[in-house]
Design an enzyme around this catalytic site. Structure first.
Site, PDB file in Angstrom:
ATOM      1  N   ASP A  41      62.973  18.597  24.727  1.00  0.00           N
ATOM      2  CA  ASP A  41      64.299  18.089  25.077  1.00  0.00           C
ATOM      3  C   ASP A  41      64.244  16.950  26.088  1.00  0.00           C
ATOM      4  O   ASP A  41      65.282  16.444  26.525  1.00  0.00           O
ATOM      5  CB  ASP A  41      65.174  19.223  25.625  1.00  0.00           C
ATOM      6  CG  ASP A  41      64.649  19.802  26.931  1.00  0.00           C
ATOM      7  OD1 ASP A  41      63.506  19.463  27.311  1.00  0.00           O
ATOM      8  OD2 ASP A  41      65.374  20.589  27.563  1.00  0.00           O
ATOM      9  N   GLU A  43      62.650  17.128  29.155  1.00  0.00           N
ATOM     10  CA  GLU A  43      62.275  17.610  30.481  1.00  0.00           C
ATOM     11  C   GLU A  43      60.775  17.429  30.684  1.00  0.00           C
ATOM     12  O   GLU A  43      59.984  17.561  29.749  1.00  0.00           O
ATOM     13  CB  GLU A  43      62.647  19.088  30.629  1.00  0.00           C
ATOM     14  CG  GLU A  43      62.335  19.682  32.002  1.00  0.00           C
ATOM     15  CD  GLU A  43      62.676  21.164  32.079  1.00  0.00           C
ATOM     16  OE1 GLU A  43      62.119  21.842  32.970  1.00  0.00           O
ATOM     17  OE2 GLU A  43      63.481  21.638  31.252  1.00  0.00           O
ATOM     18  N   LYS A 195      78.561 -18.600  44.889  1.00  0.00           N
ATOM     19  CA  LYS A 195      78.952 -18.168  43.546  1.00  0.00           C
ATOM     20  C   LYS A 195      80.073 -17.144  43.625  1.00  0.00           C
ATOM     21  O   LYS A 195      80.220 -16.423  44.610  1.00  0.00           O
ATOM     22  CB  LYS A 195      77.752 -17.573  42.798  1.00  0.00           C
ATOM     23  CG  LYS A 195      77.209 -16.277  43.404  1.00  0.00           C
ATOM     24  CD  LYS A 195      75.989 -15.776  42.640  1.00  0.00           C
ATOM     25  CE  LYS A 195      75.458 -14.472  43.262  1.00  0.00           C
ATOM     26  NZ  LYS A 195      74.237 -13.996  42.598  1.00  0.00           N
TER      27      LYS A 195
END
Length: 313
Positions: A41, A43, A195
């Protein structure tokens, strides 16, 4: 009977192995052995494959996204603590999530402070990093922070270029302090780009404060993400009569189409470190390794020597 501090060991998270190997080589030790078990999964679990009881452990890990890099580091710190390491020092060349250093609008997190607390909760006893996005992040820690400056490796390279009519530039107002520090050592003029953004990573307007006509310009910044700011700044300066424009950026995040923007810009060269592994090599990108700097400072920390001589800025 004199007590001799046992030699330190250096380990790496999975995305920082190459840099850690270079640091270990300059330090004079072999990179420590660690394995990662992964479940289907996603992990994962780190495991030190050698004893670290009673010694100083350096864990090299740049915490750039995804969050797996940060999680790897936290797990390795926790594992070192539970394996009875005497000192646990995360070596974080690029401290991720550092742009979230304050609340700049309502209902947002201060991610940099959260990361600091996570590192301390996991068991870090000292932090070592380089060119934080904001110096005040050091104040989020209750543990000692060794904040190194990449200027110690960039300045010799810049001097080796032997550029006449040199001007240092900051790509935004926030980087003006850094630009002035470089200009002090290089005895050069300074210009600043102003900017404005409508949304993150998208520049609306940019103006230049200062004169660049007939000058060789070096833009100085702590990181380059999408490459839009530096590309736009370089193009603007060439339009204003600059002879050449180079950029110094400590951390090359280079997300999205950043590589294409750099290649298509008027930048002659982008000079960066290996704090983050490059996704690909391009002719315009020059990498100056930060491994010797970290190795030297790590030795100083291990032997309780002063590191103040490494702070040029």
């Amino acid at each position: 009977m004199s007590h001799q501090e046992p030699e330190a060991k250096i380990f790496a998270c999975s995305q920082s192995v190459y840099l850690a190997e270079q640091i270990a080589k300059h330090y004079g030790v072999q990179l420590g052995k660690v394995t990662f078990s992964k479940y289907s999964d996603g992990e994962f679990q780190p495991s030190y494959e050698e004893s670290i009881r009673g010694i100083r452990v350096f864990i090299v890990c740049s915490t750039f996204p995804s969050a797996d890099n940060l999680m790897e580091l936290l797990l390795m710190i926790d594992a070192a603590k539970r394996a009875s390491a005497r000192h646990i020092t995360p070596v974080i060349p690029y401290f991720g999530w550092a742009r979230q250093d304050r609340k700049d609008k309502p209902r947002v997190p201060i991610g940099a402070k959260l990361v600091a607390k996570l590192l301390e909760a996991a068991g870090a006893t000292r932090i070592m990093t380089m060119d934080l996005h904001a110096d005040q992040i050091q104040g989020f820690f209750e543990k000692p922070v060794d904040h190194l400056f990449a200027s110690t490796i960039f300045l010799p390279y810049v001097k080796s270029l032997n550029l006449d009519n040199l001007t240092i530039a900051s790509p935004d107002m926030g980087g003006s302090k850094r630009a002035y520090a470089y200009s002090k050592f290089l005895e050069s003029d300074v210009v600043i780009c102003y900017k404005q953004r409508k949304v993150a990573n998208v520049i609306d307007t940019m103006e230049l404060i200062g004169e660049v006509k007939g000058r060789n310009v070096i833009l100085v910044d702590d990181m380059i993400d999408t490459g839009g700011t530096l590309a736009k700044a370089a193009d603007l300066m060439i339009e204003k009569g600059a002879l050449s424009v180079r950029a110094i950026c400590t951390h090359a995040i280079l997300s999205g189409d950043a590589y294409e923007k750099i290649e298509n810009s008027k930048l002659s060269e982008l000079i960066t470190t290996d704090s983050i592994p490059l996704k690909k090599q391009t002719p315009k990108i020059k990498v100056v390794s930060c491994a010797p700097l970290f190795a030297e400072v790590m030795q100083m920390v291990q032997h309780n020597n002063s590191i103040s001589g490494k702070f040029l800025m």
